[in-house]
Write a protein that holds these residues in place. Structure first.
Motif, PDB file in Angstrom:
ATOM      1  N   MET A  14       0.837  -1.212   0.000  1.00  0.00           N
ATOM      2  CA  MET A  14       0.000   0.000   0.000  1.00  0.00           C
ATOM      3  C   MET A  14       0.872   1.261   0.000  1.00  0.00           C
ATOM      4  SD  MET A  14      -2.799   1.067   2.819  1.00  0.00           S
ATOM      5  CE  MET A  14      -3.221   2.779   2.878  1.00  0.00           C
ATOM      6  N   GLU A  15       0.425   2.255  -0.717  1.00  0.00           N
ATOM      7  CA  GLU A  15       1.186   3.501  -0.814  1.00  0.00           C
ATOM      8  C   GLU A  15       0.345   4.657  -0.288  1.00  0.00           C
ATOM      9  OE1 GLU A  15       4.016   4.317  -4.391  1.00  0.00           O
ATOM     10  OE2 GLU A  15       2.299   5.665  -4.644  1.00  0.00           O
ATOM     11  N   LYS A  16       1.006   5.540   0.441  1.00  0.00           N
ATOM     12  CA  LYS A  16       0.274   6.669   1.018  1.00  0.00           C
ATOM     13  C   LYS A  16       1.118   7.936   0.891  1.00  0.00           C
ATOM     14  CE  LYS A  16      -2.140   7.915   5.217  1.00  0.00           C
ATOM     15  NZ  LYS A  16      -2.090   7.888   6.663  1.00  0.00           N
ATOM     16  N   VAL A  17       0.478   9.078   0.610  1.00  0.00           N
ATOM     17  CA  VAL A  17       1.224  10.338   0.554  1.00  0.00           C
ATOM     18  C   VAL A  17       1.455  10.807   1.991  1.00  0.00           C
ATOM     19  CG1 VAL A  17       1.256  12.719  -0.256  1.00  0.00           C
ATOM     20  CG2 VAL A  17       0.152  10.951  -1.636  1.00  0.00           C
ATOM     21  N   MET A  18       2.710  10.979   2.342  1.00  0.00           N
ATOM     22  CA  MET A  18       3.037  11.332   3.732  1.00  0.00           C
ATOM     23  C   MET A  18       4.006  12.491   3.805  1.00  0.00           C
ATOM     24  SD  MET A  18       3.856   7.680   5.460  1.00  0.00           S
ATOM     25  CE  MET A  18       3.164   7.637   7.069  1.00  0.00           C
ATOM     26  N   GLN A  19       3.888  13.238   4.887  1.00  0.00           N
ATOM     27  CA  GLN A  19       4.881  14.256   5.189  1.00  0.00           C
ATOM     28  C   GLN A  19       6.176  13.553   5.617  1.00  0.00           C
ATOM     29  OE1 GLN A  19       5.060  16.219   8.917  1.00  0.00           O
ATOM     30  NE2 GLN A  19       4.750  18.245   8.047  1.00  0.00           N
ATOM     31  N   GLY A  20       7.317  14.153   5.330  1.00  0.00           N
ATOM     32  CA  GLY A  20       8.602  13.564   5.706  1.00  0.00           C
ATOM     33  C   GLY A  20       8.654  13.169   7.179  1.00  0.00           C
ATOM     34  N   ASN A  21       8.178  14.048   8.044  1.00  0.00           N
ATOM     35  CA  ASN A  21       8.214  13.740   9.479  1.00  0.00           C
ATOM     36  C   ASN A  21       7.334  12.541   9.828  1.00  0.00           C
ATOM     37  OD1 ASN A  21      10.065  15.663  10.216  1.00  0.00           O
ATOM     38  ND2 ASN A  21       8.539  17.213  10.766  1.00  0.00           N
ATOM     39  N   TYR A  22       6.183  12.442   9.184  1.00  0.00           N
ATOM     40  CA  TYR A  22       5.316  11.289   9.434  1.00  0.00           C
ATOM     41  C   TYR A  22       5.968  10.009   8.919  1.00  0.00           C
ATOM     42  CZ  TYR A  22       1.278  13.890  11.174  1.00  0.00           C
ATOM     43  OH  TYR A  22       0.444  14.650  11.952  1.00  0.00           O
ATOM     44  N   VAL A  24      10.753   3.085  22.145  1.00  0.00           N
ATOM     45  CA  VAL A  24      10.773   4.331  22.910  1.00  0.00           C
ATOM     46  C   VAL A  24      11.089   5.495  21.967  1.00  0.00           C
ATOM     47  CG1 VAL A  24      12.012   5.615  24.712  1.00  0.00           C
ATOM     48  CG2 VAL A  24      11.411   3.217  25.087  1.00  0.00           C
ATOM     49  N   ALA A  25      10.317   6.592  22.089  1.00  0.00           N
ATOM     50  CA  ALA A  25      10.547   7.779  21.254  1.00  0.00           C
ATOM     51  C   ALA A  25      10.416   9.021  22.121  1.00  0.00           C
ATOM     52  CB  ALA A  25       9.539   7.822  20.111  1.00  0.00           C
ATOM     53  N   CYS A  26      11.413   9.889  22.052  1.00  0.00           N
ATOM     54  CA  CYS A  26      11.431  11.085  22.911  1.00  0.00           C
ATOM     55  C   CYS A  26      11.772  12.312  22.077  1.00  0.00           C
ATOM     56  CB  CYS A  26      12.504  10.966  23.977  1.00  0.00           C
ATOM     57  SG  CYS A  26      12.519   9.404  24.841  1.00  0.00           S
ATOM     58  N   ALA A  27      11.236  13.459  22.476  1.00  0.00           N
ATOM     59  CA  ALA A  27      11.571  14.693  21.771  1.00  0.00           C
ATOM     60  C   ALA A  27      11.185  15.892  22.608  1.00  0.00           C
ATOM     61  CB  ALA A  27      10.836  14.764  20.432  1.00  0.00           C
ATOM     62  N   TYR A  28      11.827  17.002  22.334  1.00  0.00           N
ATOM     63  CA  TYR A  28      11.296  18.305  22.704  1.00  0.00           C
ATOM     64  C   TYR A  28      10.887  18.944  21.375  1.00  0.00           C
ATOM     65  CZ  TYR A  28      10.566  22.912  24.591  1.00  0.00           C
ATOM     66  OH  TYR A  28       9.981  24.103  24.948  1.00  0.00           O
ATOM     67  N   PRO A  29       9.682  19.555  21.295  1.00  0.00           N
ATOM     68  CA  PRO A  29       9.243  20.087  20.005  1.00  0.00           C
ATOM     69  C   PRO A  29      10.157  21.195  19.472  1.00  0.00           C
ATOM     70  CG  PRO A  29       7.731  20.726  21.792  1.00  0.00           C
ATOM     71  CD  PRO A  29       8.694  19.729  22.358  1.00  0.00           C
ATOM     72  N   GLY A  30      10.314  21.226  18.172  1.00  0.00           N
ATOM     73  CA  GLY A  30      11.114  22.273  17.535  1.00  0.00           C
ATOM     74  C   GLY A  30      10.917  22.192  16.036  1.00  0.00           C
ATOM     75  N   THR A  31      10.495  23.292  15.423  1.00  0.00           N
ATOM     76  CA  THR A  31      10.291  23.327  13.986  1.00  0.00           C
ATOM     77  C   THR A  31      11.633  23.175  13.278  1.00  0.00           C
ATOM     78  OG1 THR A  31       8.533  24.885  14.450  1.00  0.00           O
ATOM     79  CG2 THR A  31       9.181  24.652  12.135  1.00  0.00           C
ATOM     80  N   PRO A  32      11.807  22.323  12.278  1.00  0.00           N
ATOM     81  CA  PRO A  32      10.766  21.552  11.583  1.00  0.00           C
ATOM     82  C   PRO A  32      10.665  20.087  11.996  1.00  0.00           C
ATOM     83  CG  PRO A  32      12.732  21.612  10.241  1.00  0.00           C
ATOM     84  CD  PRO A  32      13.095  22.260  11.547  1.00  0.00           C
ATOM     85  N   SER A  33      10.919  19.740  13.257  1.00  0.00           N
ATOM     86  CA  SER A  33      10.940  18.319  13.626  1.00  0.00           C
ATOM     87  C   SER A  33       9.698  17.865  14.395  1.00  0.00           C
ATOM     88  CB  SER A  33      12.174  18.041  14.491  1.00  0.00           C
ATOM     89  OG  SER A  33      12.013  18.620  15.780  1.00  0.00           O
ATOM     90  N   SER A  34       8.870  18.803  14.852  1.00  0.00           N
ATOM     91  CA  SER A  34       7.855  18.503  15.878  1.00  0.00           C
ATOM     92  C   SER A  34       6.865  17.399  15.512  1.00  0.00           C
ATOM     93  CB  SER A  34       7.059  19.767  16.220  1.00  0.00           C
ATOM     94  OG  SER A  34       7.921  20.848  16.439  1.00  0.00           O
ATOM     95  N   GLU A  35       6.529  17.267  14.230  1.00  0.00           N
ATOM     96  CA  GLU A  35       5.466  16.319  13.849  1.00  0.00           C
ATOM     97  C   GLU A  35       5.855  14.868  14.067  1.00  0.00           C
ATOM     98  OE1 GLU A  35       6.599  18.724  11.925  1.00  0.00           O
ATOM     99  OE2 GLU A  35       4.936  20.062  11.416  1.00  0.00           O
ATOM    100  N   ILE A  36       7.150  14.569  14.169  1.00  0.00           N
ATOM    101  CA  ILE A  36       7.566  13.165  14.280  1.00  0.00           C
ATOM    102  C   ILE A  36       6.961  12.530  15.533  1.00  0.00           C
ATOM    103  CG2 ILE A  36       9.511  11.568  14.376  1.00  0.00           C
ATOM    104  CD1 ILE A  36      11.259  13.853  13.171  1.00  0.00           C
ATOM    105  N   LEU A  37       7.175  13.195  16.677  1.00  0.00           N
ATOM    106  CA  LEU A  37       6.659  12.622  17.924  1.00  0.00           C
ATOM    107  C   LEU A  37       5.146  12.673  17.991  1.00  0.00           C
ATOM    108  CD1 LEU A  37       7.625  11.594  20.878  1.00  0.00           C
ATOM    109  CD2 LEU A  37       9.231  11.792  19.014  1.00  0.00           C
ATOM    110  N   PHE A  38       4.592  13.735  17.423  1.00  0.00           N
ATOM    111  CA  PHE A  38       3.129  13.842  17.377  1.00  0.00           C
ATOM    112  C   PHE A  38       2.564  12.625  16.638  1.00  0.00           C
ATOM    113  CE2 PHE A  38      -0.763  15.060  15.207  1.00  0.00           C
ATOM    114  CZ  PHE A  38      -1.524  15.538  16.259  1.00  0.00           C
ATOM    115  N   ALA A  39       3.178  12.294  15.494  1.00  0.00           N
ATOM    116  CA  ALA A  39       2.689  11.164  14.696  1.00  0.00           C
ATOM    117  C   ALA A  39       2.871   9.847  15.452  1.00  0.00           C
ATOM    118  CB  ALA A  39       3.428  11.110  13.356  1.00  0.00           C
ATOM    119  N   ILE A  40       4.012   9.685  16.106  1.00  0.00           N
ATOM    120  CA  ILE A  40       4.247   8.434  16.844  1.00  0.00           C
ATOM    121  C   ILE A  40       3.216   8.290  17.960  1.00  0.00           C
ATOM    122  CG2 ILE A  40       5.847   7.276  18.440  1.00  0.00           C
ATOM    123  CD1 ILE A  40       8.154   8.240  16.671  1.00  0.00           C
ATOM    124  N   ALA A  41       3.008   9.384  18.712  1.00  0.00           N
ATOM    125  CA  ALA A  41       2.095   9.307  19.854  1.00  0.00           C
ATOM    126  C   ALA A  41       0.654   9.074  19.413  1.00  0.00           C
ATOM    127  CB  ALA A  41       2.192  10.592  20.682  1.00  0.00           C
TER     128      ALA A  41
END
Lengths: 194, 604
Positions: free
Chosen positions: B1-9, B22-39
């Protein structure tokens, strides 16, 4: 191969929902078998700054950014933000403008004037390829001025031979259930506006 | 299956497919979406957290790695400065479960305080670094990074940047595979993980040997790809520069590097043999160019033609490489003269009245990282420094020590709630410990505003929205030894003015915390204003422009002439203000400022 790629530039003001509109475009064209790439700048953009999204589709797309002067469709959610990209459009490109003015801070402060005759200038260069949508009026009639983005998407859908059903299905994928009805009617009103 | 995704996602997806736990982050543009997507999408399989800062994020992730789990820590480029202390030594300890550090650069500083090039960390820390160029590679490289990490006993950097993290392209989805490494800790591993000098020296040798092995691996790495077309010109490039250059020069030959450190020297040598001239296209610093020249190769073009600063685009690359042959697109209108539209504090934002007060008090304001940096713009002009997370508190203290009694009543530090917890506690401790007198304002909008409303230890909720202990800023400041801790309603201008004046003049450390001023975009917390919006009484407005000084997006100036140029009682005026009721949330700040009762409550 390069000639196969179609370039769409969306421009507007942070908070107008250009990003959601371009997300939906991605889904629609990808589902129709195209390679797609899209790029946007946000972060601080939600706070009233200018927002642009580059959306490209074709057989094979390399760069997520469009070259200046290569835009096939300029889909602008606000007049000044459309005007800012007038040089980006190809000579035979199409320009779809939401006829709405949102003052930038310097205009609010009375230090400069909002540019005059944006629509007329576009018509001077692009003649019959300029399409005006009264997005805010339509959105307000439906009952939510924030829904201009979907009205504009509806208007934009007229330029492609893609079934309405695919547009609407993709639209619904990106929205929570409680606002789906509202967005569908905005899309349909937009589609009938041109 | 193929899906259009943002790089961070796609990075998030890659971590999930790789079996990360385990995934950890402090938010910071342009990285913030990675942890949001994981959570949001993988919460059943991956423990995710917003850490108080990037150093903690990397330490938590490395602890999980020592225990055998695959772990990922994500941050923006300047976040790795904060996490650099554990980073530099984790290179020595190595890992047990795969450890991946995502670092997202921000060329052109779209949302950052500098433009540093994170590739240098790989050379500096002696670890490998991978650089994806689209969303598919974001996913693939994340998975490969975990494998390399375990195979070579090293943390692995994955370098993204704004245009990769925030671009969308199709991604082929696969299933999750759990890691085969057993979970568990063994006290006998102490020499590997305890970096006292005697063990450091052992690991130091290991690091050098590891880098040699990695270089051999790099020569064979399938994502270091040679693509021979026209042999006249060969381009060595990586990351986002590849699709840009390929777009403009489809017929050139390419060596596209997926791993930019250590460099595949044999492969580079082969490439130089296959093409006549080599051009190196890389964003920001001449990282590849310096290294390739150092090997002894002659580079035809590199930073002699491409800019060493700002973000690249197909236009920039075409212009740089074509030189005199470049034909710019035709200019229909000179758009440079159009009014600019910089970002602004939202209408109703609790920072606006607060900074209006600081301006009126004539203070020099040591700022920090957050939305409030927007207050540096006209007409507020009320932030006078911004360096890095937490810097303002220490800087205000340092300035007050330099100025002595002269500085009293003239200086303050402002810092947001999330930023204070990230890096503001230790400098505040310093103010008290070293007998300072500076005033720290904690602007508590109950979220991490600028990066998109992330939770933090002061909100009382985890990344998954579960209630948790909420740090009490007042108790915390008192525990550090601050005797004068005041709370202020930022929307009450008169009261805020009095309290702030009193505290900045006090010859002792003080802290002022704003209360009941949640971010206007907050999903959970809302400030209830008395009236739905305000409006202007055109008979009363004298056009003095006082309310324009707060720079509210809902208030605008309108010139008037003829009969309109007189108020009802015959006062001359050049214009009046108007309030856009759609944009006005009724915060009443302009109402409080107006001296002529021209601003009045509107009715819904």
């Amino acid at each position: 191969m390069k000639d196969n790629v179609t370039n769409v530039l969306l421009s507007g003001v942070g908070g107008q929902g250009t990003i959601l509109a371009s997300d939906i475009l991605c889904t629609v064209f990808h589902e129709n078998g195209y390679d797609v790439k899209k790029s946007e700048v946000h972060g601080m953009a939600q706070r009233g700054g200018d927002v642009t999204t580059h959306f490209r589709f074709g057989k094979k797309v390399y760069s997520p950014l469009i070259k200046c002067g290569e835009v096939d469709y300029l889909l602008s959610f606000e007049l000044l933000e459309g005007f800012r990209y007038i040089n980006w459009v190809k000579d035979n490109g199409k320009v779809i403008l939401n006829n709405q003015e949102i003052n930038p801070p310097v205009v609010n402060l009375g230090k400069t004037e909002y540019p005059k005759n944006v629509v007329g200038t576009f018509k001077k260069f692009f003649n019959g390829n300029v399409f005006i949508v009264y997005g805010l009026e339509i959105a307000s009639e439906i009952g939510d001025p924030r829904i201009v983005n979907i009205v504009m998407l509806g208007a934009f859908s007229n330029f492609f031979e893609i079934e309405e059903e695919i547009w609407e299905r993709s639209l619904l994928q990106h929205l929570p259930q409680k606002v789906q009805e509202l967005n569908l009617s905005a899309f349909r009103r937009g589609r009938n506006a041109l | 299956m193929e899906k259009v995704m943002q790089g961070n996602y796609a990075i998030a997806r890659g971590a999930w497919e790789a079996g990360a736990k385990v995934a950890c982050a402090y938010p910071g543009t342009p990285s913030s979406e990675i942890l949001f997507a994981i959570a949001n999408q993988y919460k059943d399989d991956i423990y995710a957290e917003w850490s108080p800062n990037e150093k903690v994020a990397l330490e938590v992730a490395s602890g999980a790695s020592f225990a055998g789990a695959r772990a990922i820590a994500c941050m923006k480029h300047v976040g790795l400065n904060v996490a650099s202390d554990p980073f530099m030594t984790l290179s020595y300890t190595g890992v047990k479960g795969g450890l991946v550090i995502v670092v997202a650069d921000d060329p052109y500083s779209h949302s950052s305080q500098n433009e540093q090039d994170s590739r240098h960390w790989a050379r500096f820390g002696k670890v490998p670094i991978l650089e994806p160029s689209d969303s598919q590679e974001c996913k693939d490289f994340t998975k490969i990074a975990f494998e390399i990490s375990e195979q070579f006993d090293t943390p692995v950097l994955l370098r993204s940047e704004t245009r990769v993290s925030h671009s969308f392209s199709p991604v082929k989805l696969e299933e999750r595979k759990e890691s085969t490494i057993p979970l568990g800790l063994n006290v006998k591993d102490a020499p590997k993980y305890t970096m006292i000098p005697i063990y450091v020296r052992v690991r130091r040798q290991f690091v050098e040997e590891r880098m040699k092995k990695l270089e051999a691996f790099s020569d064979e790495f399938q994502h270091n790809m040679m693509e021979i077309n026209d042999s006249k010109i060969g381009v060595i490039t990586s990351g986002i520069c590849y699709p840009y250059t390929k777009e403009i020069f489809p017929d050139h030959s390419y060596l596209k590097l997926g791993m930019v450190w250590p460099l595949p020297k044999k492969l580079i040598t082969q490439f130089f043999k296959k093409v006549e001239k080599v051009i190196i296209v890389e964003q920001l610093d001449p990282f590849l160019e310096t290294e390739i020249r150092a090997i002894g190769f002659k580079v035809y073009h590199g930073k002699d033609v491409t800019p060493p600063i700002y973000e690249f685009s197909p236009d920039v690359i075409e212009k740089s490489l074509k030189g005199k042959r470049y034909r710019p697109p035709k200019e229909r209108v000179n758009v440079e003269d159009l009014p600019k539209r910089p970002p602004n504090l939202c209408s109703g934002c609790s920072h606006r009245p607060l900074f209006y007060v600081l301006k009126k008090l004539g203070l020099f304001v040591f700022g920090d990282i957050g939305c409030y940096t927007l207050a540096t713009a006209p007409p507020l002009n009320a932030i006078h420094t911004t360096t890095c997370m937490g810097a303002g508190v220490g800087e205000a203290f340092g300035a007050s020590k330099a100025l002595g009694k002269e500085g009293l009543g003239k200086i303050c530090a402002v810092i947001g709630d999330s930023t204070f917890l990230h890096a503001g506690i230790t400098p505040l401790m310093d103010v008290v410990y070293n007998k300072g007198n500076s005033t720290t304002l904690i602007l508590d909008n109950e979220t991490t505003g600028m990066t998109g409303l992330q939770e933090h230890p002061g909100t009382g909720f985890t990344i998954r929205g579960e209630p948790t202990h909420r740090v009490d800023f007042e108790e915390l400041a008192k525990a550090l030894g601050v005797k004068h801790v005041r709370k202020v309603d930022p929307y009450n201008i008169k009261e805020a003015m009095e309290i702030i004046k009193e505290e900045v003049e006090r010859d002792e450390p003080s802290v002022i915390i704003t209360v009941n001023g949640p971010c206007m975009l907050h999903r959970r917390e809302k400030r209830k204003f008395e009236h739905p919006f305000y409006t202007v009484d055109p008979d009363q407005c004298r056009g003095c422009g006082l309310c324009l000084e707060i720079g509210c997006p809902a208030i605008s100036w309108k010139e008037v002439c003829g009969e309109e140029a007189l108020t009802k009682d015959g006062q001359k005026r050049k214009g009046v203000v108007q309030i856009n009721s759609l944009q006005c949330p009724g915060c009443s700040v302009c109402y409080q400022i107006c001296k002529f009762e021209a601003i009045i409550p509107g009715k819904a």
